[in-house]
Structures are given as C-alpha cells and as structure tokens.
Motif scaffolding. Structure first.
Motif, PDB file in Angstrom:
ATOM      1  N   UNK A  83       0.428   0.816  -2.937  1.00 46.67           N
ATOM      2  CA  UNK A  83       0.938   2.067  -3.484  1.00 46.67           C
ATOM      3  C   UNK A  83       0.864   3.123  -2.384  1.00 46.67           C
ATOM      4  N   UNK A  84       1.975   3.786  -2.134  1.00 49.24           N
ATOM      5  CA  UNK A  84       2.053   4.856  -1.138  1.00 49.24           C
ATOM      6  C   UNK A  84       2.067   6.177  -1.898  1.00 49.24           C
ATOM      7  N   UNK A  85       1.116   7.061  -1.579  1.00 46.86           N
ATOM      8  CA  UNK A  85       1.036   8.356  -2.237  1.00 46.86           C
ATOM      9  C   UNK A  85       1.224   9.450  -1.200  1.00 46.86           C
ATOM     10  N   UNK A  86       2.171  10.356  -1.472  1.00 44.23           N
ATOM     11  CA  UNK A  86       2.429  11.503  -0.596  1.00 44.23           C
ATOM     12  C   UNK A  86       1.845  12.737  -1.259  1.00 44.23           C
ATOM     13  N   UNK A  87       0.996  13.457  -0.522  1.00 42.76           N
ATOM     14  CA  UNK A  87       0.382  14.678  -1.032  1.00 42.76           C
ATOM     15  C   UNK A  87       1.155  15.887  -0.514  1.00 42.76           C
ATOM     16  N   UNK A  88       1.394  16.880  -1.383  1.00 42.57           N
ATOM     17  CA  UNK A  88       2.215  18.038  -1.002  1.00 42.57           C
ATOM     18  C   UNK A  88       1.445  19.037  -0.131  1.00 42.57           C
ATOM     19  N   UNK A  89       1.164  18.633   1.069  1.00 39.67           N
ATOM     20  CA  UNK A  89       0.488  19.508   2.023  1.00 39.67           C
ATOM     21  C   UNK A  89       1.404  19.691   3.224  1.00 39.67           C
ATOM     22  N   UNK A  90       1.051  20.623   4.097  1.00 41.62           N
ATOM     23  CA  UNK A  90       1.817  20.824   5.331  1.00 41.62           C
ATOM     24  C   UNK A  90       0.878  20.591   6.494  1.00 41.62           C
ATOM     25  N   UNK A  91       1.102  19.573   7.304  1.00 37.59           N
ATOM     26  CA  UNK A  91       2.116  18.528   7.117  1.00 37.59           C
ATOM     27  C   UNK A  91       1.723  17.611   5.956  1.00 37.59           C
ATOM     28  N   UNK A  92       2.711  16.898   5.442  1.00 37.35           N
ATOM     29  CA  UNK A  92       2.464  16.014   4.298  1.00 37.35           C
ATOM     30  C   UNK A  92       1.439  14.952   4.673  1.00 37.35           C
ATOM     31  N   UNK A  93       0.528  14.679   3.757  1.00 40.92           N
ATOM     32  CA  UNK A  93      -0.439  13.599   3.946  1.00 40.92           C
ATOM     33  C   UNK A  93      -0.020  12.426   3.074  1.00 40.92           C
ATOM     34  N   UNK A  94      -0.160  11.241   3.642  1.00 43.65           N
ATOM     35  CA  UNK A  94       0.227  10.021   2.933  1.00 43.65           C
ATOM     36  C   UNK A  94      -0.952   9.071   2.977  1.00 43.65           C
ATOM     37  N   UNK A  95      -1.256   8.457   1.848  1.00 44.01           N
ATOM     38  CA  UNK A  95      -2.246   7.383   1.907  1.00 44.01           C
ATOM     39  C   UNK A  95      -1.696   6.149   1.222  1.00 44.01           C
ATOM     40  N   UNK A  96      -2.334   5.040   1.554  1.00 42.15           N
ATOM     41  CA  UNK A  96      -1.947   3.730   1.041  1.00 42.15           C
ATOM     42  C   UNK A  96      -3.156   3.115   0.372  1.00 42.15           C
ATOM     43  N   UNK A  97      -2.920   2.480  -0.753  1.00 39.70           N
ATOM     44  CA  UNK A  97      -3.984   1.788  -1.481  1.00 39.70           C
ATOM     45  C   UNK A  97      -3.395   0.554  -2.131  1.00 39.70           C
ATOM     46  N   UNK A  98      -4.247  -0.400  -2.415  1.00 38.56           N
ATOM     47  CA  UNK A  98      -3.783  -1.607  -3.096  1.00 38.56           C
ATOM     48  C   UNK A  98      -3.505  -1.302  -4.558  1.00 38.56           C
ATOM     49  N   UNK A  99      -2.458  -1.898  -5.076  1.00 40.80           N
ATOM     50  CA  UNK A  99      -2.202  -1.844  -6.510  1.00 40.80           C
ATOM     51  C   UNK A  99      -3.138  -2.854  -7.177  1.00 40.80           C
ATOM     52  N   UNK A 100      -3.081  -2.919  -8.474  1.00 43.30           N
ATOM     53  CA  UNK A 100      -3.885  -3.912  -9.193  1.00 43.30           C
ATOM     54  C   UNK A 100      -3.500  -5.329  -8.751  1.00 43.30           C
ATOM     55  N   UNK A 101      -2.200  -5.556  -8.568  1.00 42.88           N
ATOM     56  CA  UNK A 101      -1.736  -6.869  -8.098  1.00 42.88           C
ATOM     57  C   UNK A 101      -2.237  -7.139  -6.686  1.00 42.88           C
ATOM     58  N   UNK A 102      -2.156  -6.133  -5.816  1.00 43.77           N
ATOM     59  CA  UNK A 102      -2.652  -6.287  -4.449  1.00 43.77           C
ATOM     60  C   UNK A 102      -4.142  -6.552  -4.414  1.00 43.77           C
ATOM     61  N   UNK A 103      -4.885  -5.827  -5.260  1.00 43.19           N
ATOM     62  CA  UNK A 103      -6.336  -6.013  -5.310  1.00 43.19           C
ATOM     63  C   UNK A 103      -6.693  -7.415  -5.798  1.00 43.19           C
ATOM     64  N   UNK A 104      -5.856  -7.991  -6.668  1.00 41.36           N
ATOM     65  CA  UNK A 104      -6.148  -9.335  -7.174  1.00 41.36           C
ATOM     66  C   UNK A 104      -6.007 -10.392  -6.075  1.00 41.36           C
ATOM     67  N   UNK A 105      -5.375 -10.026  -4.973  1.00 39.98           N
ATOM     68  CA  UNK A 105      -5.198 -10.933  -3.838  1.00 39.98           C
ATOM     69  C   UNK A 105      -6.413 -10.964  -2.911  1.00 39.98           C
ATOM     70  N   UNK A 106      -7.235  -9.936  -2.970  1.00 32.73           N
ATOM     71  CA  UNK A 106      -8.284  -9.780  -1.954  1.00 32.73           C
ATOM     72  C   UNK A 106      -9.288 -10.927  -1.936  1.00 32.73           C
ATOM     73  N   UNK A 107      -9.635 -11.488  -3.092  1.00 36.00           N
ATOM     74  CA  UNK A 107     -10.603 -12.594  -3.071  1.00 36.00           C
ATOM     75  C   UNK A 107     -10.008 -13.825  -2.388  1.00 36.00           C
ATOM     76  N   UNK A 108      -8.695 -14.012  -2.520  1.00 36.33           N
ATOM     77  CA  UNK A 108      -8.036 -15.143  -1.855  1.00 36.33           C
ATOM     78  C   UNK A 108      -7.985 -14.930  -0.340  1.00 36.33           C
ATOM     79  N   UNK A 109      -7.660 -13.711   0.067  1.00 30.95           N
ATOM     80  CA  UNK A 109      -7.608 -13.386   1.495  1.00 30.95           C
ATOM     81  C   UNK A 109      -9.005 -13.499   2.100  1.00 30.95           C
ATOM     82  N   UNK A 110     -10.013 -13.037   1.368  1.00 22.41           N
ATOM     83  CA  UNK A 110     -11.385 -13.137   1.862  1.00 22.41           C
ATOM     84  C   UNK A 110     -11.805 -14.597   2.002  1.00 22.41           C
ATOM     85  N   UNK A 111     -11.436 -15.426   1.039  1.00 18.81           N
ATOM     86  CA  UNK A 111     -11.760 -16.859   1.124  1.00 18.81           C
ATOM     87  C   UNK A 111     -11.111 -17.478   2.346  1.00 18.81           C
ATOM     88  N   UNK A 112      -9.880 -17.117   2.626  1.00 19.99           N
ATOM     89  CA  UNK A 112      -9.189 -17.625   3.808  1.00 19.99           C
ATOM     90  C   UNK A 112      -9.877 -17.149   5.094  1.00 19.99           C
TER      91      UNK A 112
END
Length: 140
Positions: A83-112
């Motif tokens: 999920x990409x979130x843009x905050x209404x600041x000057x300059x604009x700030x953007x952050x990225x976070x895992x969605x619920x689906x993305x987070x469900x992948x983390x245990x598989x990636x960690x196992x690998x």
C-alpha cells in the motif's frame, strides 16, 4: 522501453500466461514471477518490519537502483501486496507498507531466507565441485 521508463506494463501474455483460462497453472507463474524475484523479496522483507519511506527502502535494500525500486514497489502495489500512502505535506511524503495479503507472505519469505542461510555453504560447495568438473561451463 527507455532507461527512465518506470510504468507497470501489462500485456496479453501477462493477462493469460498459459494461453488457456482453465489451465491449472494459469496465474501461478505470474504470481511466482513477482514474489520470487530478487528485489520483490528484499522489499517485502524490509516492509515486514513496518512502513518505510522510499529513501529508507532504497538504503535498506542494498544494491537496488532508484528506477528498480520504483518499478518493484509499483508492481507490488499493483498486485495488492503493498500500500502506497501519500501525505499532504510540502514536499509530499510517501510511505509504503504491506497490505494484509502482503503481510501473509512474510512467513513464507522468512522460511525461504532461513533455508538459504542454513544451506548456503552446501550450495557453495556443490557449485565449486560442479565448476571443477565442468571447467567450460557457461552457467557462472
């Protein structure tokens, strides 16, 4: 495609990777291509620790270029893993976070990742043995 192109492309092959909608492998290859590529895995691992701004991700994922990170997060966002979130600041700030689906992948990636760490010496030894037996090999 130009060197500065960062758009996410879609083609007929991507929409129907198998050529047949009812084929059992249809879609699996496409998903594995995304979650199995080097940069996506490293970005997912980093985002598993919490939201990150673009430059934080770039510093954390060693060796990734700005263009490749842009492509990677856009593809992961398109696939519903980030999920990409843009905050209404000057300059604009953007952050990225895992969605619920993305987070469900983390245990598989960690196992690998854990498997890779546990077996890297075995793999290095097997490669050295293979390379010594096949000196003209082009795989390297």
């Amino acid at each position: 495609m130009s060197l500065t192109h960062t758009g996410v492309t879609t083609g007929a092959a991507e929409l129907e990777p198998c050529g047949q909608r009812d084929h059992p492998d249809c879609g699996i290859r496409d998903v594995l291509d995304r979650v199995g590529d080097k940069w996506s895995v490293l970005v997912i691992v980093e985002l598993a620790n919490g939201p990150r701004r673009f430059r934080e991700l770039q510093r954390a994922v060693e060796g990734i270029s700005q263009r490749m990170l842009t492509l990677t997060v856009r593809r992961l966002e398109r696939d519903g893993l980030v999920l990409r979130t843009v905050y209404p600041t000057v300059p604009a700030q953007v952050d990225y976070r895992l969605t619920e689906t993305g987070a469900s992948l983390t245990h598989l990636v960690k196992a690998l990742a854990d498997w890779s760490l546990a077996h890297r010496a075995d793999i290095a030894q097997a490669r050295a043995s293979y390379d010594s037996e096949h000196p003209d090999n082009e795989i390297r």
